[in-house]
Design an enzyme around this catalytic site. Structure first.
Site, PDB file in Angstrom:
ATOM      1  N   TYR A 200       1.857   3.020   9.411  1.00  0.00           N
ATOM      2  CA  TYR A 200       3.074   2.478   8.797  1.00  0.00           C
ATOM      3  C   TYR A 200       4.160   2.271   9.860  1.00  0.00           C
ATOM      4  O   TYR A 200       4.778   1.213   9.941  1.00  0.00           O
ATOM      5  CB  TYR A 200       3.541   3.466   7.718  1.00  0.00           C
TER       6      TYR A 200
ATOM      7  N   GLY B 249       8.426  -7.972  -4.330  1.00  0.00           N
ATOM      8  CA  GLY B 249       8.303  -6.516  -4.499  1.00  0.00           C
ATOM      9  C   GLY B 249       9.371  -6.001  -5.445  1.00  0.00           C
ATOM     10  O   GLY B 249       9.885  -4.890  -5.291  1.00  0.00           O
TER      11      GLY B 249
HETATM   12  N1  SER Z   1      10.048   6.696   2.910  1.00  0.00           N
HETATM   13  C1  SER Z   1       8.994   6.011   3.559  1.00  0.00           C
HETATM   14  C2  SER Z   1       7.741   6.790   3.534  1.00  0.00           C
HETATM   15  O1  SER Z   1       7.789   7.988   3.393  1.00  0.00           O
HETATM   16  C3  SER Z   1       9.376   5.790   4.984  1.00  0.00           C
HETATM   17  O2  SER Z   1       9.948   4.570   5.126  1.00  0.00           O
HETATM   18  O3  SER Z   1       6.709   6.216   3.689  1.00  0.00           O
END
Ligand code: SER
Length: 317
Positions: free
Chosen positions: A142, A8
């Protein structure tokens, strides 16, 4: 000698961390990889190859061929994008981590870094000064993938003695590479729009306070954690890390100090409910105690540099 694989390397963190790692370990010892092409400074300063973390066979060949000793896995689908394609995001975020953990165990990789996030917290978590150890009921794909990932990291550390280290990054603010599909990305876009058009339509409400951090702090913190003496690390899931907390209104006011005509408007979208489920500020006392973490950049210092560098990038004075 350390041989480091960054997965990445073309992303928001990877594009800066790769260069920082090359300064520490030597340009030729840090192997940058991504599924997309990387920026020219990454390709010019050391090795770069296209590599898909989901391709476990190629991955293991790569690791053996280049005698890799440390892996930084930075590839992930971020919060906003993950809500659009939940099952795909789960598959990519989890399978990439499990591929790396198992490969690291099998090959005997010395150290692994994997980023977690403030997204592991949820609506039932205390919002202010969120402790290291607390209620964790994330309600985004997520966040669920990051929390499950943390549990797997600790499992591999306990069961196989794998030296895995991780940080729950707050929203990261940087000017080098665009962020991709996150909820905290407004705090990156706002600088670009302020410089380009003098206006910004924010997808979060004015008082949405979130934990944030300027990228140089995040990069330094990551390398400090990876260099810390293993015996000092009490956390093998992921460390809370805190920088600055602010809301869109406060950030806009800071920008107005430098661009007085800057205008912000608000049109919250689906990312508002993601942000509403996350903490406002983070207690990182365990990281401070275990490996002496300390952030450097405050809102004012960060905003000045962001505007200066964004202007330079866009060719404006
Ligand atoms: N900054 C990331 C997001 O907004 C969170 O880890 O997805």
């Amino acid at each position: 000698m350390e041989k480091i694989l960054v997965i990445g390397a073309a992303g928001q963190i990877g594009s800066e961390l790769t260069l920082a790692l090359r300064k520490v370990y030597g340009d030729q010892n840090v192997f940058a990889t991504d599924i997309k092409d990387a920026q020219s400074d990454i390709k010019k300063s050391g090795p770069f190859q296209l590599l898909d973390v989901m391709d476990d066979k190629r991955l293991i060949h790569f690791v053996i061929r280049y005698k890799i000793t440390q892996i930084y896995l930075l590839a992930a689908v971020l919060s906003g994008n993950a809500e659009r394609l939940p099952l795909q995001a789960w598959d990519i975020n989890m399978r990439s981590l499990l591929n790396i953990l198992d490969l690291a165990r099998e090959v005997g990789i010395k150290k692994v870094f994997w980023p977690s996030s403030i997204a592991v917290f949820g609506l039932t978590t205390p919002k202010v000064d969120t402790p290291q150890l607390t209620i964790m009921e994330p309600n985004t794909v997520y966040g669920i993938s990051k929390l499950a990932g943390e549990r797997w990291c600790e499992y591999y550390s306990n069961k196989y003695k794998l030296d895995i280290r991780s940080i729950r990054y707050p929203g990261l603010i940087s000017y080098k590479t665009e962020a991709g599909g996150g909820t905290t990305d407004y705090a990156v876009e706002i600088f670009e729009e302020a410089v380009e058009t003098g206006k910004y339509e924010c997808f979060l409400k004015p008082d949405t306070k979130l934990p944030m951090m300027f990228m140089p702090d995040a990069i330094r913190g990551t390398i400090e954690l990876m260099e810390a003496d293993s015996s000092k690390l009490s956390i093998r899931s992921s460390y809370n890390l805190s920088g600055i907390s602010f809301d869109p209104k406060g950030l806009a006011e800071e920008i107005k100090k430098i661009i007085p005509d800057f205008e912000i408007t608000y049109k919250p979208d689906f990312r508002q409910s993601i942000a509403d489920s996350w903490p406002q500020s983070i207690d990182d006392s365990v990281a401070r105690k275990d490996w002496n973490w300390k952030h450097e950049y405050d809102l004012e210092k960060m905003s000045k540099i962001m505007l200066r560098e964004t202007k330079k990038k866009s060719g404006k004075k």
